[in-house]
Design a protein around this motif. Structure first.
Motif, PDB file in Angstrom:
ATOM      1  N   VAL A 257       0.854  -1.188   0.000  1.00 18.30           N
ATOM      2  CA  VAL A 257       0.000   0.000   0.000  1.00 18.30           C
ATOM      3  C   VAL A 257       0.891   1.239   0.000  1.00 18.30           C
ATOM      4  O   VAL A 257       1.821   1.345   0.802  1.00 18.30           O
ATOM      5  CB  VAL A 257      -0.916   0.019   1.242  1.00 18.30           C
ATOM      6  N   SER A 258       0.596   2.174  -0.913  1.00 18.20           N
ATOM      7  CA  SER A 258       1.305   3.450  -0.957  1.00 18.20           C
ATOM      8  C   SER A 258       0.277   4.540  -1.216  1.00 18.20           C
ATOM      9  O   SER A 258      -0.245   4.663  -2.329  1.00 18.20           O
ATOM     10  CB  SER A 258       2.371   3.448  -2.054  1.00 18.20           C
ATOM     11  N   LEU A 259      -0.004   5.334  -0.175  1.00 15.11           N
ATOM     12  CA  LEU A 259      -1.070   6.332  -0.245  1.00 15.11           C
ATOM     13  C   LEU A 259      -0.509   7.747  -0.134  1.00 15.11           C
ATOM     14  O   LEU A 259       0.691   7.955  -0.050  1.00 15.11           O
ATOM     15  CB  LEU A 259      -2.093   6.069   0.859  1.00 15.11           C
ATOM     16  N   PHE A 260      -1.431   8.721  -0.146  1.00 17.60           N
ATOM     17  CA  PHE A 260      -1.095  10.141  -0.023  1.00 17.60           C
ATOM     18  C   PHE A 260      -0.115  10.591  -1.100  1.00 17.60           C
ATOM     19  O   PHE A 260       0.786  11.392  -0.845  1.00 17.60           O
ATOM     20  CB  PHE A 260      -0.557  10.452   1.370  1.00 17.60           C
ATOM     21  N   ASP A 261      -0.296  10.069  -2.326  1.00 15.63           N
ATOM     22  CA  ASP A 261       0.476  10.533  -3.490  1.00 15.63           C
ATOM     23  C   ASP A 261       1.981  10.354  -3.311  1.00 15.63           C
ATOM     24  O   ASP A 261       2.772  11.080  -3.915  1.00 15.63           O
ATOM     25  CB  ASP A 261       0.167  12.012  -3.786  1.00 15.63           C
TER      26      ASP A 261
ATOM     27  N   LEU B 235      -2.216   1.878  -4.889  1.00 14.57           N
ATOM     28  CA  LEU B 235      -1.328   3.014  -5.145  1.00 14.57           C
ATOM     29  C   LEU B 235      -2.157   4.262  -5.413  1.00 14.57           C
ATOM     30  O   LEU B 235      -3.049   4.257  -6.268  1.00 14.57           O
ATOM     31  CB  LEU B 235      -0.450   2.696  -6.358  1.00 14.57           C
ATOM     32  N   GLU B 236      -1.868   5.330  -4.707  1.00 13.18           N
ATOM     33  CA  GLU B 236      -2.577   6.597  -4.916  1.00 13.18           C
ATOM     34  C   GLU B 236      -1.641   7.619  -5.554  1.00 13.18           C
ATOM     35  O   GLU B 236      -0.463   7.701  -5.193  1.00 13.18           O
ATOM     36  CB  GLU B 236      -3.098   7.127  -3.579  1.00 13.18           C
ATOM     37  N   PHE B 237      -2.173   8.414  -6.495  1.00 14.72           N
ATOM     38  CA  PHE B 237      -1.333   9.411  -7.160  1.00 14.72           C
ATOM     39  C   PHE B 237      -2.153  10.638  -7.567  1.00 14.72           C
ATOM     40  O   PHE B 237      -3.376  10.582  -7.660  1.00 14.72           O
ATOM     41  CB  PHE B 237      -0.647   8.802  -8.400  1.00 14.72           C
ATOM     42  N   TRP B 238      -1.429  11.739  -7.799  1.00 17.89           N
ATOM     43  CA  TRP B 238      -2.065  12.957  -8.300  1.00 17.89           C
ATOM     44  C   TRP B 238      -2.506  12.745  -9.743  1.00 17.89           C
ATOM     45  O   TRP B 238      -1.746  12.231 -10.576  1.00 17.89           O
ATOM     46  CB  TRP B 238      -1.081  14.117  -8.256  1.00 17.89           C
TER      47      TRP B 238
END
Length: 215
Positions: A67-71, A101-104
């Motif tokens: 998990v990789s969040l907050f961009d 995965l979260e990204f802008w």
């Protein structure tokens, strides 16, 4: 679960509360010191470790999910470094394991970004003023944001902090190509921080769910 760029541990503690065993990593020792303090206060068993996401070295794996969040992927600015991160994640996952995965989102960022933005946040003892000044490098898909943060106390005292961050933003098709190039199949795309799922040009954050493919 392996979490990348965990900061002070908020997401890791939430995942642990859901019943998962969590190894949480960050590049900042200062963040990890605070995370471990919070873990001790909560009697949490989250395992916090100092790691560079481009070169993960965690012998406890393979993990069921990363998990990789907050961009956080946006702090990795170049194509080569992004591939290094995704390749490193792939090495830590079991076959069929999931990456969240979260990204802008470039669609919203390029259309609606504000060169200067001012926000106030209330506190019991006063308020926080945050001024963000943004410059775009469209050719490299980068946003350089300078923050001025003033903590205003009710008694008239204040504290001032300044910092500049650079983040990358992505088109969905671009991110899908990165994922495929590192052995992932994209399963689903969600609008981040929203109650509704569909993504449009006003979706600032996108959450991708991908699966590690067979070698």
């Amino acid at each position: 679960i392996l979490e990348l760029a965990c900061g002070t541990g908020s997401h890791a503690f939430a995942l642990e509360k859901c019943g998962y065993t969590v190894v949480a990593t960050d590049y900042s020792e200062d963040m990890l010191v605070r995370a471990r303090e919070k873990a001790q206060a909560r009697s949490s068993r989250v395992d916090f470790r100092l790691q560079d996401m481009r070169r993960l070295n965690i012998p406890d794996g393979p993990f069921d999910a990363v998990v990789s969040l907050f961009d956080s992927i946006g702090y990795v600015l170049t194509n080569e470094a992004i591939k290094a991160v995704l390749d490193s994640i792939n090495d830590q996952l079991r076959e069929g394991g999931l990456l969240v995965l979260e990204f802008w989102h470039a669609g919203a960022f390029l259309k609606y970004f504000e060169p200067v933005r001012v926000r106030f946040f209330p506190m019991d003892s006063g308020q926080v003023l945050r001024i963000s000044e943004t410059q775009l490098d469209r050719s490299q898909a980068l946003a350089h944001v300078s923050y001025t943060i003033v903590e205003l106390q009710n008694d008239g005292h204040y504290q001032l902090m300044r910092e500049t961050q650079s983040n990358r933003f992505f088109q969905i098709q671009e991110m899908e190509n990165f994922l495929m190039g590192s052995g992932f199949a994209a399963l689903k795309w969600f609008a981040g921080f929203k109650e509704v799922e569909p993504i449009d040009d006003q979706t600032w954050h996108v959450v991708a769910v991908a699966k590690k493919m067979k070698a």
